[in-house]
Scaffold this motif. Structure first.
Motif, mmCIF file in Angstrom:
data_model
loop_
_atom_site.group_PDB
_atom_site.id
_atom_site.type_symbol
_atom_site.label_atom_id
_atom_site.label_comp_id
_atom_site.label_asym_id
_atom_site.label_seq_id
_atom_site.Cartn_x
_atom_site.Cartn_y
_atom_site.Cartn_z
ATOM 1 N N MET A 163 0.839 -1.200 0.000
ATOM 2 C CA MET A 163 0.000 0.000 0.000
ATOM 3 C C MET A 163 0.874 1.251 0.000
ATOM 4 O O MET A 163 0.618 2.189 -0.764
ATOM 5 C CB MET A 163 -0.935 -0.012 1.206
ATOM 6 C CG MET A 163 -1.879 1.157 1.245
ATOM 7 S SD MET A 163 -3.142 1.054 -0.017
ATOM 8 C CE MET A 163 -4.493 0.528 0.954
ATOM 9 N N ARG A 164 1.886 1.246 0.819
ATOM 10 C CA ARG A 164 2.794 2.407 0.862
ATOM 11 C C ARG A 164 3.491 2.600 -0.477
ATOM 12 O O ARG A 164 3.611 3.720 -0.971
ATOM 13 C CB ARG A 164 3.810 2.238 1.982
ATOM 14 C CG ARG A 164 3.149 2.302 3.366
ATOM 15 C CD ARG A 164 4.129 2.188 4.464
ATOM 16 N NE ARG A 164 4.724 3.525 4.639
ATOM 17 C CZ ARG A 164 5.796 3.761 5.357
ATOM 18 N NH1 ARG A 164 6.409 2.770 5.950
ATOM 19 N NH2 ARG A 164 6.257 4.981 5.474
ATOM 20 N N LEU A 165 3.950 1.507 -1.099
ATOM 21 C CA LEU A 165 4.590 1.599 -2.418
ATOM 22 C C LEU A 165 3.617 2.132 -3.466
ATOM 23 O O LEU A 165 3.976 3.002 -4.264
ATOM 24 C CB LEU A 165 5.103 0.227 -2.875
ATOM 25 C CG LEU A 165 6.357 -0.324 -2.227
ATOM 26 C CD1 LEU A 165 6.653 -1.711 -2.782
ATOM 27 C CD2 LEU A 165 7.538 0.600 -2.466
ATOM 28 N N GLN A 166 2.407 1.618 -3.461
ATOM 29 C CA GLN A 166 1.415 2.033 -4.450
ATOM 30 C C GLN A 166 1.017 3.494 -4.265
ATOM 31 O O GLN A 166 0.892 4.236 -5.245
ATOM 32 C CB GLN A 166 0.171 1.140 -4.389
ATOM 33 C CG GLN A 166 0.410 -0.257 -4.865
ATOM 34 C CD GLN A 166 0.826 -0.312 -6.321
ATOM 35 O OE1 GLN A 166 0.344 0.431 -7.161
ATOM 36 N NE2 GLN A 166 1.756 -1.192 -6.627
ATOM 37 N N LEU A 167 0.805 3.903 -3.027
ATOM 38 C CA LEU A 167 0.426 5.296 -2.775
ATOM 39 C C LEU A 167 1.562 6.242 -3.143
ATOM 40 O O LEU A 167 1.331 7.306 -3.710
ATOM 41 C CB LEU A 167 -0.006 5.480 -1.319
ATOM 42 C CG LEU A 167 -1.338 4.832 -0.954
ATOM 43 C CD1 LEU A 167 -1.585 4.925 0.544
ATOM 44 C CD2 LEU A 167 -2.489 5.448 -1.743
ATOM 45 N N LYS A 168 2.795 5.848 -2.850
ATOM 46 C CA LYS A 168 3.948 6.673 -3.221
ATOM 47 C C LYS A 168 4.046 6.766 -4.736
ATOM 48 O O LYS A 168 4.256 7.837 -5.288
ATOM 49 C CB LYS A 168 5.231 6.089 -2.646
ATOM 50 C CG LYS A 168 6.473 6.925 -2.947
ATOM 51 C CD LYS A 168 7.705 6.301 -2.344
ATOM 52 C CE LYS A 168 8.987 7.033 -2.594
ATOM 53 N NZ LYS A 168 9.109 7.896 -3.698
ATOM 54 N N SER A 169 3.856 5.637 -5.403
ATOM 55 C CA SER A 169 3.903 5.606 -6.863
ATOM 56 C C SER A 169 2.812 6.497 -7.452
ATOM 57 O O SER A 169 3.046 7.233 -8.406
ATOM 58 C CB SER A 169 3.734 4.173 -7.356
ATOM 59 O OG SER A 169 3.612 4.132 -8.742
ATOM 60 N N SER A 170 1.611 6.436 -6.869
ATOM 61 C CA SER A 170 0.506 7.261 -7.348
ATOM 62 C C SER A 170 0.791 8.740 -7.148
ATOM 63 O O SER A 170 0.479 9.560 -7.999
ATOM 64 C CB SER A 170 -0.786 6.897 -6.616
ATOM 65 O OG SER A 170 -1.177 5.598 -6.944
#
Length: 185
Positions: A163-170
């Motif tokens: 989730m942290r990776l995806q939110l950072k990527s977004s």
């Protein structure tokens, strides 16, 4: 049946869903697809939630094949739609694409999958539920708690990390890229 047994069943259904996704996508894409879950572990938890939902909501229909088929198809399609909407809201994308399939809605749901979900519901009640309960029953009762809590801990750590990776990527992408992005693993 203990809560720990249910948790183990949930993860077994999630693992079987992961395998199903990998096999179907490998066949469709004519190349090996090995990452179909949200996280890094081999789980598609929407299948775990679907199995638990079927057990609770659809059990009364399990003696009527037509009603079971229709309710399974509808329930799974609604779950797919809600999941995609949540993922779009959080990440600007979702993890599948039905846009090339006939009778699809925004690439999120399609008639082909809806038909398949109905058959999967029947398969669940007439084979899979008993099989998964037997598999979970292999875990000795004194180890159920440890296994269930270990699975939960692993998945929660993996989920938070992903989730942290995806939110950072977004957040790192500009709006135009984010709107057009569709992530398929």
């Amino acid at each position: 049946m203990s809560i720990y047994h249910r948790i183990i069943c949930f993860f077994l259904f999630s693992f079987l869903g992961y395998l199903l996704e990998c096999v179907v996508l490998s066949y469709e894409n004519k190349r090996l697809v090995i990452n179909r879950g949200f996280g890094h572990g081999p789980f598609c938890i929407i299948y775990g939630f679907g199995a638990m939902g079927a057990m609770i909501l659809l059990k009364p229909l399990s003696d009527n094949l037509l009603l079971l088929y229709l309710a399974s198809a509808m329930m799974a399609t609604i779950m797919e739609l809600i999941t995609a909407r949540m993922m779009i809201k959080l990440f600007g994308s979702f993890w599948w694409d039905y846009s090339r399939k006939k009778l699809n809605y925004k690439g999120i749901i399609c008639m082909e999958s809806t038909i398949a979900w109905g058959f999967l519901g029947i398969f669940y009640f007439y084979f899979l539920d008993g099989f998964v309960n037997q598999m979970a029953g292999v875990v000795p009762e004194q180890l159920e708690r440890f296994v269930a809590l270990s699975l939960l801990t692993f998945y929660m750590a993996d989920f938070i990390y992903t989730m942290r990776l995806q939110l950072k990527s977004s957040c790192d992408e500009d709006d135009a890229t984010l709107i057009g992005r569709l992530k398929v693993y």
